[in-house]
Design a protein around this motif. Structure first.
Motif, mmCIF file in Angstrom:
data_model
loop_
_atom_site.group_PDB
_atom_site.id
_atom_site.type_symbol
_atom_site.label_atom_id
_atom_site.label_comp_id
_atom_site.label_asym_id
_atom_site.label_seq_id
_atom_site.Cartn_x
_atom_site.Cartn_y
_atom_site.Cartn_z
ATOM 1 N N GLY A 83 40.183 73.183 40.659
ATOM 2 C CA GLY A 83 38.857 73.610 41.444
ATOM 3 C C GLY A 83 37.716 74.032 39.845
ATOM 4 N N SER A 84 38.274 74.119 39.271
ATOM 5 C CA SER A 84 37.167 74.230 38.505
ATOM 6 C C SER A 84 36.350 72.893 37.784
ATOM 7 N N ILE A 85 36.734 71.958 37.531
ATOM 8 C CA ILE A 85 36.316 70.784 37.259
ATOM 9 C C ILE A 85 35.430 70.194 38.316
ATOM 10 N N GLY A 86 36.000 70.645 39.634
ATOM 11 C CA GLY A 86 34.894 70.635 40.848
ATOM 12 C C GLY A 86 34.242 71.287 41.035
ATOM 13 N N LEU A 87 33.806 72.506 40.579
ATOM 14 C CA LEU A 87 33.282 73.060 40.291
ATOM 15 C C LEU A 87 31.619 72.606 39.233
ATOM 16 N N SER A 88 32.364 72.269 38.460
ATOM 17 C CA SER A 88 31.384 71.642 37.454
ATOM 18 C C SER A 88 30.803 70.773 38.079
ATOM 19 N N ALA A 89 31.675 69.678 38.624
ATOM 20 C CA ALA A 89 30.796 68.594 39.613
ATOM 21 C C ALA A 89 29.486 68.802 40.497
ATOM 22 N N LYS A 90 30.479 69.997 40.990
ATOM 23 C CA LYS A 90 28.495 70.395 41.776
ATOM 24 C C LYS A 90 27.067 70.863 40.878
ATOM 25 N N LEU A 91 28.003 72.222 40.197
ATOM 26 C CA LEU A 91 26.282 72.719 39.270
ATOM 27 C C LEU A 91 25.968 71.757 38.167
ATOM 28 N N LEU A 92 27.307 71.054 37.411
ATOM 29 C CA LEU A 92 26.564 70.012 36.133
ATOM 30 C C LEU A 92 25.673 69.050 36.616
ATOM 31 N N PRO A 93 23.984 68.959 36.359
ATOM 32 C CA PRO A 93 23.467 67.536 36.445
ATOM 33 C C PRO A 93 24.257 66.474 35.767
ATOM 34 N N GLY A 94 24.705 65.079 36.093
ATOM 35 C CA GLY A 94 24.943 64.302 35.855
ATOM 36 C C GLY A 94 26.697 63.996 36.075
ATOM 37 N N ARG A 95 27.500 64.854 36.552
ATOM 38 C CA ARG A 95 28.683 64.956 36.654
ATOM 39 C C ARG A 95 29.874 64.450 37.818
ATOM 40 N N ILE A 96 28.580 64.681 39.113
ATOM 41 C CA ILE A 96 29.330 63.991 40.089
ATOM 42 C C ILE A 96 30.601 63.645 39.799
ATOM 43 N N HIS A 97 30.413 62.408 39.299
ATOM 44 C CA HIS A 97 31.503 62.156 39.271
ATOM 45 C C HIS A 97 33.423 62.379 38.570
ATOM 46 N N ASP A 98 33.208 63.388 38.672
ATOM 47 C CA ASP A 98 34.455 64.225 38.008
ATOM 48 C C ASP A 98 34.700 64.707 39.718
ATOM 49 N N LEU A 99 34.247 64.430 40.527
ATOM 50 C CA LEU A 99 35.055 65.227 42.128
ATOM 51 C C LEU A 99 36.106 64.914 41.921
ATOM 52 N N VAL A 100 36.011 62.699 41.865
ATOM 53 C CA VAL A 100 37.339 62.417 42.355
ATOM 54 C C VAL A 100 38.326 62.964 41.204
ATOM 55 N N HIS A 101 38.363 63.054 40.430
ATOM 56 C CA HIS A 101 39.780 63.829 39.169
ATOM 57 C C HIS A 101 39.904 65.075 39.860
ATOM 58 N N ALA A 102 38.906 65.358 40.327
ATOM 59 C CA ALA A 102 39.245 66.669 40.038
ATOM 60 C C ALA A 102 40.036 67.215 41.482
ATOM 61 N N GLU A 103 39.912 65.986 42.682
ATOM 62 C CA GLU A 103 40.915 66.394 43.650
ATOM 63 C C GLU A 103 42.328 65.176 43.524
ATOM 64 N N ARG A 104 42.309 64.112 42.836
ATOM 65 C CA ARG A 104 43.165 63.773 41.876
ATOM 66 C C ARG A 104 43.905 64.812 41.142
ATOM 67 N N VAL A 105 43.786 65.392 40.378
ATOM 68 C CA VAL A 105 44.351 66.778 39.912
ATOM 69 C C VAL A 105 44.965 67.189 40.596
ATOM 70 N N THR A 106 44.193 67.946 41.737
ATOM 71 C CA THR A 106 44.705 68.578 42.615
ATOM 72 C C THR A 106 45.695 68.290 43.692
ATOM 73 N N GLU A 107 45.160 67.079 43.804
ATOM 74 C CA GLU A 107 47.011 66.357 44.870
ATOM 75 C C GLU A 107 47.785 66.464 44.099
ATOM 76 N N SER A 108 47.841 66.289 42.771
ATOM 77 C CA SER A 108 49.083 66.099 41.791
ATOM 78 C C SER A 108 49.525 67.235 42.071
ATOM 79 N N CYS A 109 49.109 68.332 42.115
ATOM 80 C CA CYS A 109 49.541 69.384 41.890
ATOM 81 C C CYS A 109 49.595 69.810 43.628
ATOM 82 N N TRP A 110 49.312 69.443 44.345
ATOM 83 C CA TRP A 110 50.312 69.396 45.892
ATOM 84 C C TRP A 110 50.915 69.140 45.700
#
Ligand code: DMJ
Length: 540
Positions: free
Chosen positions: A244-271
């Motif tokens: 969640g926090s990585i996803g938030l930063s991907a949306k809020l911080l300039p130049g970090r949208i590439h982190d969204l894929v990591h946010a999804e994969r980390v969340t997917e691993s917890c699921w």
């Protein structure tokens, strides 16, 4: 949820809390030293009041928040500005609790104190937490003994030193979570918090985030931990907020949208951890085999005496070395699932959330609440008769919001504290006005009396101010006295028990010495009995 009656009921309780009684002999943690856990009090009570104020505009909540913050402030009076972990409300000095403090405890009052400044105009609240942040910022140094900007888990506020291991899980978690959320709460006005979060995330990429290749057909990405030299592929439920926090930063911080894929994969691993157990619920923690671990496979001895590699090990899941299998109704995984749904709009997150919810209801629900369970691997589950307050504050809330329209507590308007209390973020370049969120949730213009249960309804209406009854200050003190007397009697019992044990040990030692002496000098003829040694060893 459209439950104004419940709000009014809770409001009476908030009005009547006597913080000095909370700081009495019995704390929520069962200590009898009268010390208050500063961080837990801030994230649960202070954050709760401030959020209730933001959602309602009810000034009672703001006033109670400020009163409580005043009591917590002495914790910050250390030479470094890093707060101590525990204080006594009746001895307002950080010195009543010197020693170490956990990183998460020290660094996670940022949102609460910042919002308190924004709604009261008293800048002191912000200055206190900003001093802590500046100290941490200075200590995010890339020295040889550190892992980039990651901070170890413990701090000595008086000496200004840090030690421990590196993790995004227990003991560190919200310290990192709050950096990106403070960026949001300040509307990006300080570059510091976005930069700090970005640096911490880059360091996590390098030292903590790892692919797990030991589980067949499950390409996992987990936030593990390190002692500075060795990485441990451990997945703690507590780290599962990270998506969640990585996803938030991907949306809020300039130049970090590439982190969204990591946010999804980390969340997917917890699921995945939920999906991989008999109950459909994720365990407290699990540690994986590393791909290169030599003991990852069974060793089969062949008839000719040679050995060959056998099946991959793992119990109960191939690739899993060990598991702490209990579940405490924790929210972190559903929290990240909620963020993924709100950020990506992909319905698979709602479907996964629904699957998790069904499992939770099936195995943890009781007639009177939701219980922790002893093992997510056992069906039927064994319940532990325990439910933490974060079940209401967080777990239920994230499930509820996952299936509500995204405009309800929109992430564009609110930032969630670590205890999932939503706070209003700046609107149009100004600090938000409490009670002026996009939806009217409470009528703050209604007269005070309209928030009380009707006389004769039989509903508890609060303390001495309430028209129906409730406890007076005198009654509360009488109850506290009873508690203290009971504690005193218990302490006395424990002291006597200890004394008896020590006495018995002393006698036994003497006897042993005597026996050794007799063996050497003469033969004992008293049947092994010595003067003064009790015939029974039951000293209870
Ligand atoms: C919550 O009390 C908070 O989220 C805290 O920061 C750590 N996790 C617990 C719930 O698991």
């Amino acid at each position: 949820m459209g439950l104004p009656g419940e709000y009014d009921l809770a409001r009476q309780h908030v009005r009547d809390i006597d913080f000095h009684l909370l700081g009495g002999e019995r704390s929520a943690y069962g200590n009898s030293d009268g010390k208050i856990p500063v961080f837990e009090t801030a994230i649960r009570y202070l954050g709760g009041f401030l959020s209730a104020y933001d959602l309602s505009g009810d000034v009672l909540m703001r006033d109670r928040a400020e009163e409580l913050a005043q009591l917590l402030m002495p914790a910050f009076d250390t030479p470094t500005g890093v707060p101590v972990g525990r204080i006594k409300f009746d001895q307002p000095s950080y010195k009543s609790a010197s020693g170490g403090v956990i990183l998460a405890e020290a660094a996670s009052m940022l949102l609460e104190m910042t919002r308190l400044w924004q709604v009261t105009g008293n800048r002191t609240y912000f200055d206190r937490v900003q001093r802590t942040s500046d100290w941490l910022d200075r200590n995010m140094t890339n020295t040889p003994e550190r892992l980039g900007a990651l901070l170890p888990t413990s701090i000595f506020p008086e000496r200004g030193t840090m030690y421990g291991w590196y993790t995004w899980g227990g003991m560190a978690d919200s310290a990192f979570e709050y950096l990106i959320k403070e960026h949001q709460l300040l509307g990006g006005h300080l570059e510091q918090y976005g930069r700090m979060f970005g640096d911490v995330l880059d360091s996590a990429h390098r030292w903590l985030l790892r692919h797990v290749g030991s589980v067949p057909n499950a390409p996992l990405l987990i936030m593990g931990q390190s002692n500075g030299r060795l990485h441990t592929p451990k997945l703690e439920h507590l780290t599962c907020f990270a998506g969640g926090s990585i996803g938030l930063s991907a949306k809020l911080l300039p130049g970090r949208i590439h982190d969204l894929v990591h946010a999804e994969r980390v969340t997917e691993s917890c699921w995945w951890a939920y999906n991989a157990t008999a109950t459909g619920i994720g365990p407290e923690e699990l540690t994986f085999y590393r791909e290169r671990d030599t003991d990852r496979f069974e060793n089969v001895i062949m008839p000719d005496g040679t050995s060959r590699r056998g099946n991959a090990r793992g119990s109960p899941i191939i690739g899993v070395r060990s598991m702490q299998a209990d579940y405490r109704n924790r929210p972190e995984t559903i929290e990240s699932v909620f963020y993924m749904w709100r950020i990506t709009g992909d319905q698979k997150w709602q479907e996964r959330g629904w699957q998790m919810f069904s499992s939770w209801v099936t195995h943890c629900m009781t007639d009177v609440g939701f219980s922790s369970i002893q093992s997510v691997l056992e069906v039927p589950s064994v319940q532990s008769d325990s439910m933490e307050s974060f079940v209401f504050a967080e777990t239920f809330k994230y499930y509820y919001l996952l299936f509500s329209p995204p405009s309800l507590i929109s992430l564009d308007d609110y930032v969630f504290t670590t205890e999932a209390h939503p706070l209003l973020t700046p609107q149009k370049g100004r600090w938000a006005r409490a009670g002026h969120g996009p939806k009217k949730l409470w009528d703050d213009k209604a007269p005070e009396s309209s928030h009380l249960p009707p006389p004769g309804s039989g509903i508890y209406s609060g303390g001495e101010g309430g028209p129906v009854g409730g406890l007076t200050r005198q009654q509360k003190h009488a109850i506290l006295k009873q508690w203290n007397d009971k504690n005193e009697r218990e302490r006395e019992r424990q002291r006597k028990k200890q004394e008896a044990l020590e006495k018995a040990k002393e006698i036994a030692n003497k006897a042993a010495l005597g026996a050794a002496h007799d063996d050497n000098v003469t033969t004992s003829n008293d049947g092994g009995r010595y003067d003064g040694l009790p015939s029974s060893n039951n000293f209870d």
